[in-house]
Design an enzyme around this catalytic site. Structure first.
Site, mmCIF file in Angstrom:
data_model
loop_
_atom_site.group_PDB
_atom_site.id
_atom_site.type_symbol
_atom_site.label_atom_id
_atom_site.label_comp_id
_atom_site.label_asym_id
_atom_site.label_seq_id
_atom_site.Cartn_x
_atom_site.Cartn_y
_atom_site.Cartn_z
ATOM 1 N N LYS A 193 0.867 -1.181 -0.151
ATOM 2 C CA LYS A 193 -0.039 -0.192 0.090
ATOM 3 C C LYS A 193 0.893 1.156 -0.085
ATOM 4 O O LYS A 193 1.648 1.304 0.755
ATOM 5 C CB LYS A 193 -0.907 0.031 1.271
ATOM 6 N N ARG A 232 -10.749 10.288 1.554
ATOM 7 C CA ARG A 232 -10.514 10.995 2.820
ATOM 8 C C ARG A 232 -11.476 11.977 3.072
ATOM 9 O O ARG A 232 -12.022 12.133 4.244
ATOM 10 C CB ARG A 232 -8.988 11.305 3.127
ATOM 11 N N LYS A 286 1.133 10.231 5.645
ATOM 12 C CA LYS A 286 1.287 8.771 6.156
ATOM 13 C C LYS A 286 2.552 8.092 5.544
ATOM 14 O O LYS A 286 2.582 6.862 5.520
ATOM 15 C CB LYS A 286 0.083 8.091 5.634
ATOM 16 N N GLU A 313 7.559 -7.105 1.809
ATOM 17 C CA GLU A 313 6.406 -7.023 2.338
ATOM 18 C C GLU A 313 5.271 -8.532 2.022
ATOM 19 O O GLU A 313 4.861 -8.867 2.789
ATOM 20 C CB GLU A 313 5.180 -5.798 1.900
ATOM 21 N N LYS A 345 -2.200 -1.616 -3.974
ATOM 22 C CA LYS A 345 -2.951 -0.376 -3.709
ATOM 23 C C LYS A 345 -2.074 0.865 -3.716
ATOM 24 O O LYS A 345 -1.201 1.167 -3.144
ATOM 25 C CB LYS A 345 -3.917 -0.434 -2.502
ATOM 26 N N SER A 396 -10.236 5.647 -4.900
ATOM 27 C CA SER A 396 -11.117 6.751 -4.874
ATOM 28 C C SER A 396 -10.616 7.514 -5.992
ATOM 29 O O SER A 396 -11.455 8.210 -6.990
ATOM 30 C CB SER A 396 -11.299 7.498 -3.710
ATOM 31 N N TYR A 436 -15.094 0.916 -7.081
ATOM 32 C CA TYR A 436 -16.349 1.704 -6.900
ATOM 33 C C TYR A 436 -17.481 1.603 -8.161
ATOM 34 O O TYR A 436 -18.445 1.939 -7.927
ATOM 35 C CB TYR A 436 -16.026 3.273 -6.511
HETATM 36 C C1 PBG Z 1 -7.423 3.860 5.413
HETATM 37 C C2 PBG Z 1 -7.941 3.560 4.299
HETATM 38 C C3 PBG Z 1 -7.658 4.322 3.086
HETATM 39 C C4 PBG Z 1 -7.991 3.924 1.890
HETATM 40 C C5 PBG Z 1 -8.608 2.480 2.346
HETATM 41 N N1 PBG Z 1 -8.368 2.405 3.743
HETATM 42 C C6 PBG Z 1 -7.089 5.726 3.008
HETATM 43 C C7 PBG Z 1 -5.867 5.940 3.591
HETATM 44 O O1 PBG Z 1 -4.930 5.122 3.755
HETATM 45 O O2 PBG Z 1 -5.486 7.271 3.744
HETATM 46 C C8 PBG Z 1 -7.991 4.302 0.753
HETATM 47 C C9 PBG Z 1 -9.301 3.980 -0.333
HETATM 48 C C10 PBG Z 1 -9.654 4.629 -1.446
HETATM 49 O O3 PBG Z 1 -8.689 5.895 -1.671
HETATM 50 O O4 PBG Z 1 -10.278 4.466 -2.182
HETATM 51 N N2 PBG Z 1 -6.912 2.706 6.052
#
Ligand code: PBG
Length: 421
Positions: free
Chosen positions: A289, A299, A311, A327, A342, A368, A407
């Site tokens: 990720k 968010r 992050k 990982e 991701k 997203s 989505y």
């Molecule tokens: C939170 C989480 C996130 C997403 C899924 N779980 C956001 C982040 O890590 O800040 C993002 C999903 C998306 O953008 O569609 N742990």
């Protein structure tokens, strides 16, 4: 088979006696199973409708005709298609391989298609909130925060209707419940456990994935507990995540999905689930990720922006490729059932890397930002939305993903269902 044989014998009888099957059919019907009856009737109607041509010459007679040079007539070879005026006259290139030969008709293209997408490959992310009405999400046109009681159920109905039977839940938690240690994450009566119970009650065979991370519950908007100096505390966070995962499993979750990127959380969660008696609950690890700008709209949806900083001390550097293998090895060893990459489209190379280096199933999250980019471009008339959606999903499958969190799941499944007929 019996039915077919009867139908066939009925036809030959009809042809040789020049009578319809009307009188013969009831005899067949009495002996044949229902399917056979149906077949026999259909064939009969054709036999009556066609002009009766005599077809009683033997194979030997037909062959003798051909040997004697009297081949029966057949359609002529079609004339060569004309090229437009001005097409240069050339001698064809001499080349044995012409890959276009395998692409020249829809049937050939379908026969040699290497990758397919099916609604069974989709996991639909759902945003839920405490409200009774659905609320649109500005940065994700077409997506809503669903009222947990009604809107959620309606959306899952819609998904199942087109063959999407997997969902992952993301809660919008009221500010009043957010704390620095995110303890609401393991409240057995919290929003997510309630949604799981409701869904399992309505749809016992629905596959429910949950997100394991503290950010929706954290007053700091981070995935873990934040120390005074801004450091995200690893092991203490893992302790909370274990409690969160067990609470979700207890409510009926099928797959828990740690998205927090703390070290060692997969093993710890596996252990906690097993100790609590949830050996059958799977773990989908967010293995690779990345700290990505493409999470922006999500968010906003959950109102979970980090209150400070970013992050990058836990999510991976977008520049890194080999690190994804570190990982992968860890998550495999710690007992992950599914490994995730991701975002998806900007990281197709990483999906392929994992595909070639693990035997576990791979999931990819079309996040997203990827969603909103396609929506926005289509709304501006710059892209054909349907084609762009299906191509993006196909490309993620081609890179090596088994399942895709998207989505677009319902919409894409609707397109795919419509194409089949
Ligand atoms: C939170 C989480 C996130 C997403 C899924 N779980 C956001 C982040 O890590 O800040 C993002 C999903 C998306 O953008 O569609 N742990």
């Amino acid at each position: 088979m019996a039915g077919l044989a009867m139908a066939a014998s009925g036809v030959s009888q009809a042809l040789s006696t020049h009578e319809g099957l009307r009188r013969v059919a009831p005899v067949v019907a009495a002996a044949a199973p229902a399917r056979g009856v149906c077949l026999a009737r259909r064939v009969c109607v054709q036999a009556i409708a066609e002009p009766v041509t005599k077809r009683d010459r033997t194979i030997e007679e037909c062959e003798a005709d051909v040997v004697a040079g009297n081949a029966p007539a057949a359609p002529a070879v079609p004339a060569k298609a004309k090229a437009p005026e001005g097409t240069p006259k050339i001698s064809p290139l001499v080349m044995p391989a012409r890959p276009r030969r395998n692409r020249r008709s829809p049937a050939l293209r379908a026969a040699f298609q290497e990758t397919t997408v099916s609604p069974a490959n989709f996991i639909l992310p759902l945003f839920v909130h405490e409200g009774e009405q659905n609320a649109p999400i500005g940065a994700m046109p077409g997506c809503q925060r669903l009222g947990w009681r009604h809107g959620l159920i309606d959306e899952v109905y819609k998904a199942r209707d087109v063959g999407v039977n997997s969902v992952v839940l993301f809660p919008k938690v009221p500010d009043g419940l957010k704390t620095s240690c995110g303890s609401e994450a393991f409240n057995p009566d919290g929003l997510v456990p309630r949604c799981i119970r409701l869904l399992k009650d309505k749809f016992p065979d629905l596959v429910i994935y949950t997100d394991v991370a503290l950010d929706p519950y954290s007053s700091d908007g981070h995935d873990g507990i934040v120390r005074e100096d801004g450091v995200i505390m690893n092991d203490e966070t893992v302790h909370q995540l274990c409690k969160q995962a067990v609470a979700q499993a207890q409510a009926g979750a099928d797959v828990v999905s740690p998205s927090d990127m703390m070290d060692g959380r997969v093993g710890a969660i596996r252990n906690a689930l097993d100790l609590a008696g949830y050996q059958d609950v799977s773990i989908m690890a967010y293995t690779a990720k990345y700290a990505s700008a493409f999470y922006g709209p999500f968010r906003e949806a959950l109102d979970s922006n980090p209150r400070f900083g970013d992050k990058k001390t836990y999510q991976m550097n977008p520049a890194n490729y080999r690190e994804a293998l570190i990982e992968t090895r860890m998550d495999e060893a710690e007992g992950a059932d599914i490994l995730m990459v991701k975002p998806a489209m900007p990281y197709l190379d990483v999906i392929r890397l994992l595909r070639d280096n693990t035997s576990l199933p791979i999931s990819a999250y079309q996040v997203s930002g990827e969603y909103s980019m396609i929506r926005a471009a289509a709304a501006a008339g710059m892209l054909d939305e349907k084609k762009a959606i299906l191509e993006s999903l196909l490309s993620i499958r081609r890179a090596g993903a088994d399942v895709i969190l998207t989505y677009f799941a319902i919409e894409a499944a609707q397109y795919l269902c419509a194409e089949r007929f």
